[in-house]
Design an enzyme around this catalytic site. Structure first.
Site, short mmCIF file in Angstrom:
data_model
loop_
_atom_site.label_atom_id
_atom_site.label_comp_id
_atom_site.label_asym_id
_atom_site.label_seq_id
_atom_site.Cartn_x
_atom_site.Cartn_y
_atom_site.Cartn_z
N ARG A 6 -43.81 0.79 7.41
CA ARG A 6 -42.56 1.39 7.30
C ARG A 6 -41.49 0.93 8.39
O ARG A 6 -40.32 0.99 7.90
CB ARG A 6 -42.77 2.89 7.70
CG ARG A 6 -41.42 3.73 7.42
CD ARG A 6 -42.03 5.40 7.59
NE ARG A 6 -40.65 6.10 7.25
CZ ARG A 6 -40.30 7.02 8.31
NH1 ARG A 6 -40.98 7.26 9.56
NH2 ARG A 6 -39.19 7.72 8.38
N HIS A 47 -37.87 -0.73 7.28
CA HIS A 47 -36.49 0.06 7.81
C HIS A 47 -35.78 -1.25 8.70
O HIS A 47 -34.61 -1.07 9.01
CB HIS A 47 -36.74 1.20 8.97
CG HIS A 47 -37.30 2.53 8.22
ND1 HIS A 47 -36.94 3.68 8.45
CD2 HIS A 47 -37.87 2.55 6.95
CE1 HIS A 47 -37.15 4.60 7.48
NE2 HIS A 47 -37.81 3.99 6.54
N ASP A 102 -34.71 -8.61 11.53
CA ASP A 102 -34.31 -9.44 12.50
C ASP A 102 -34.78 -8.69 13.79
O ASP A 102 -34.19 -8.93 14.95
CB ASP A 102 -32.66 -9.70 12.81
CG ASP A 102 -31.90 -8.21 12.73
OD1 ASP A 102 -32.71 -7.23 12.73
OD2 ASP A 102 -30.67 -8.39 13.21
N ASN A 114 -35.00 7.26 11.60
CA ASN A 114 -36.08 6.41 12.37
C ASN A 114 -36.70 7.27 13.33
O ASN A 114 -37.52 6.72 14.12
CB ASN A 114 -35.43 5.02 12.89
CG ASN A 114 -35.19 4.24 11.77
OD1 ASN A 114 -35.60 4.30 10.65
ND2 ASN A 114 -34.53 3.17 12.16
N PRO A 169 -32.32 3.37 1.97
CA PRO A 169 -32.58 4.42 0.87
C PRO A 169 -33.25 5.72 1.19
O PRO A 169 -34.22 5.54 1.85
CB PRO A 169 -33.35 3.72 0.05
CG PRO A 169 -34.02 2.18 0.68
CD PRO A 169 -33.27 2.34 1.99
N HIS A 224 -45.52 3.47 -0.34
CA HIS A 224 -45.86 4.82 -0.21
C HIS A 224 -47.10 5.43 -0.36
O HIS A 224 -47.63 6.40 -0.44
CB HIS A 224 -44.72 5.53 -1.18
CG HIS A 224 -43.44 5.74 -0.64
ND1 HIS A 224 -42.50 6.37 -1.46
CD2 HIS A 224 -42.98 5.17 0.37
CE1 HIS A 224 -41.22 5.93 -0.99
NE2 HIS A 224 -41.51 5.48 0.23
N ASP A 277 -50.38 10.19 -0.10
CA ASP A 277 -51.48 10.37 -1.12
C ASP A 277 -52.78 10.61 -0.63
O ASP A 277 -52.91 10.65 0.66
CB ASP A 277 -51.24 9.31 -2.33
CG ASP A 277 -52.16 8.10 -1.93
OD1 ASP A 277 -53.09 7.95 -0.95
OD2 ASP A 277 -51.74 6.89 -2.25
N ASP A 315 -53.75 1.18 -2.13
CA ASP A 315 -54.33 0.89 -3.34
C ASP A 315 -53.05 1.28 -4.32
O ASP A 315 -52.11 1.33 -4.03
CB ASP A 315 -55.55 2.10 -3.73
CG ASP A 315 -55.27 3.40 -3.05
OD1 ASP A 315 -54.16 3.89 -3.17
OD2 ASP A 315 -56.38 3.90 -2.78
#
Length: 317
Positions: A56, A60, A73, A93, A160, A190, A242, A249
């Site tokens: 993540r 980000h 960067d 964040n 997003p 995700h 999940d 997976d």
């Protein structure tokens, strides 16, 4: 200057036009990948949430500063200083964590080859290791990124949002030279991690004037989320992304088809023929998803354009 769209095996640094290279540190820091992998492994042994956090964090990092094409960067690693509030303290964040893993890797890398390896490359390698060590695919990471000197919390608005619909998602990804195929493949990230209630509260209460719950959500799944997410939105309450949230997976895509994903942006992938077909394809084959994910990760993580190699990932030189 080279464009950042359509690079295949030769990704470029958007700022300089220089090609990233698989053997960039072959002579200057040959052990860099081993050092980073060990740092990620050691952290994972103590905390199973580390892989999701690193993946993540990399996303980000890469999705910020589109207009000036700096992307990956390591600006997400910089600390706020004086009057400047940095990216890591921007609203999307504040739940990022595991920065210490990058710090540990950087410390070891600096001891082995000082002033050579960028924090941006360490983060890209750590994100790859996070996927591999969670049972996902391996890939060679193109290297040679430089670290940026600018980090602004206000720019995290460019990320997003979990509430995005398909047209907002498409626009966000296309601004970064990423296709609808990339959008679906990268959304597969995700499959790892945990989300706080605030990111999906919009779907389980007061959805719209007609429905209290998002009608595209499986009713029993919605009921289970309502039971873990209090109305006053308990600070640490939430749900795994999940059921196999520490394993990389293709379960995420199966859950989309069952109406059992958390975010509006997940379910939105069924509202376009192109993305719906890809969801079905990835749900039926982990191998097909893995190949697509690798291709899109290399593409996304090669949007870069920093200026220096930081000595300390949290502060500019």
């Amino acid at each position: 200057m080279k464009r950042c769209k359509g690079f295949n095996l030769c990704p470029v640094d958007c700022r300089t036009g220089n090609a990233l290279s698989l053997n960039y540190y072959e002579k200057t820091c040959p052990d860099v990948e081993l050092i980073v992998t060990n740092a990620v492994k050691n952290a994972m042994m103590r905390d199973k949430t580390v892989p999701a956090a690193l993946l993540r964090m990399h996303f980000h990092d890469c999705f910020i500063r589109v207009g000036v094409k700096t992307g990956c960067d390591a600006s997400v690693l910089l600390n706020s200083k004086g009057g400047n509030k940095a990216e890591k303290d921007g609203p999307p964040n504040v739940s990022l964590h595991a920065f210490y893993v990058i710090d540990n890797a950087k410390k070891e890398v600096e001891a082995s080859c000082p002033g050579v390896v960028s924090c941006a490359d360490i983060l890209a390698l750590a994100a790859r290791d996070a996927v591999v060590l969670s049972g996902g695919p391996a890939w060679d990471v193109p290297k040679g990124r430089k670290d940026g000197r600018t980090s602004k919390a206000s720019e995290t608005r460019q990320l997003p949002a979990p509430t995005f619909n398909i047209s907002q998602l498409q626009q966000s990804f296309s601004q970064r030279g990423l296709s609808m195929d990339d959008l679906v493949a990268l959304s597969g990230g995700h499959t790892l991690g945990f989300s706080h209630c605030s990111s999906f509260q919009n779907r389980i209460r007061n959805f719209n004037a007609t429905h209290d719950i998002d009608p595209t959500m499986n009713p029993s799944f919605a009921a289970s989320l309502r039971s873990v997410c209090p109305k006053n939105n308990g600070k640490n309450a939430g749900s795994p992304m999940d059921p196999s949230s520490t394993t990389f997976d293709n379960t995420y895509f199966k859950l989309i088809l069952q109406g059992k994903t958390l975010f509006s942006s997940d379910q939105a992938l069924l509202t376009s023929t192109v993305t719906k077909d890809l969801v079905s394809k990835f749900a039926s084959s982990k191998d097909t998803f893995s190949k697509a994910f690798v291709k899109s990760m290399i593409k996304m993580s090669s949007i870069t354009g920093g200026q220096e190699v930081r000595k300390d990932c949290r502060v500019v030189n």
